[in-house]
Design an enzyme around this catalytic site. Structure first.
Site, PDB file in Angstrom:
ATOM      1  N   THR A  64       0.806  -1.221   0.000  1.00 44.82           N
ATOM      2  CA  THR A  64       0.000   0.000   0.000  1.00 44.82           C
ATOM      3  C   THR A  64       0.838   1.269   0.000  1.00 44.82           C
ATOM      4  OG1 THR A  64      -0.157   0.087   2.415  1.00 44.82           O
ATOM      5  CG2 THR A  64      -1.835  -1.191   1.262  1.00 44.82           C
ATOM      6  N   ASP A  65       0.152   2.371  -0.335  1.00 45.16           N
ATOM      7  CA  ASP A  65       0.781   3.694  -0.258  1.00 45.16           C
ATOM      8  C   ASP A  65       0.491   4.285   1.121  1.00 45.16           C
ATOM      9  OD1 ASP A  65      -1.870   4.585  -0.336  1.00 45.16           O
ATOM     10  OD2 ASP A  65      -1.752   5.234  -2.432  1.00 45.16           O
ATOM     11  N   SER A  66       0.828   5.544   1.311  1.00 46.08           N
ATOM     12  CA  SER A  66       0.654   6.175   2.624  1.00 46.08           C
ATOM     13  C   SER A  66      -0.810   6.298   3.036  1.00 46.08           C
ATOM     14  CB  SER A  66       1.320   7.556   2.637  1.00 46.08           C
ATOM     15  OG  SER A  66       0.724   8.386   1.650  1.00 46.08           O
ATOM     16  N   GLY A  67      -1.721   6.176   2.083  1.00 48.88           N
ATOM     17  CA  GLY A  67      -3.149   6.246   2.386  1.00 48.88           C
ATOM     18  C   GLY A  67      -3.765   4.885   2.682  1.00 48.88           C
ATOM     19  N   VAL A 108      -3.953   2.409   0.553  1.00 49.66           N
ATOM     20  CA  VAL A 108      -4.532   1.864  -0.670  1.00 49.66           C
ATOM     21  C   VAL A 108      -3.413   1.190  -1.466  1.00 49.66           C
ATOM     22  CG1 VAL A 108      -5.680   2.487  -2.844  1.00 49.66           C
ATOM     23  CG2 VAL A 108      -6.321   3.641  -0.720  1.00 49.66           C
TER      24      VAL A 108
END
Length: 137
Positions: A18-21, A23
């Site tokens: 995932t990314d920092s969000g 997602v």
């Protein structure tokens, strides 16, 4: 397994996907569907390292058309569906979908054309007969 026969694998989304969000990073969907194609070949009885070592054959993505429908998040359990849509002389066309496990909602889908190549030269070659025979049933 015949053309049109579907293979399914389950994949858990880890934090590293995932990314920092929280997602799934867009490129990681391609890793998930790569696993689906590898498992499809494995279920046919073909290990990719053996294809290289004994048959000088690899498959490489030549074309990809992808659509992202809904976000996938950390800790989701996914099902990757893979089927062969078409067999050419030196290529295979796969249709692949990623869905939440147990649900009938498509999150991501792609059509992937892979080319059959000589492993030592990366030049196109025909799909080995043993693979075609397994696909054709």
């Amino acid at each position: 397994m015949k053309i049109g026969s579907m293979n399914e694998i389950d994949i858990r989304v880890y934090y590293e996907d995932t990314d920092s969000g929280g997602v799934v990073y867009y490129a990681n969907y391609l890793k998930f569907i790569e696993r689906g194609r590898s498992e499809y070949l494995r279920d046919l009885g073909f290990e990719q390292d053996v294809l290289i070592a004994k048959h000088n054959t690899i498959f490489a993505v030549r074309r990809l058309n992808a659509q992202y429908h809904l976000p996938v998040k950390f800790n989701d359990l996914l099902t990757v569906q893979t089927l062969i849509k078409k067999v050419g002389c030196a290529s295979l066309i796969f249709t692949q979908k990623i869905m939440h496990s147990g649900q009938n909602q498509v999150l991501f889908e792609a059509q992937v054309t892979v080319a059959c190549l000589h492993a030592d030269s990366f030049k196109p070659c025909g799909i080995p007969l043993m693979i075609k025979e397994k696909i054709d049933g």
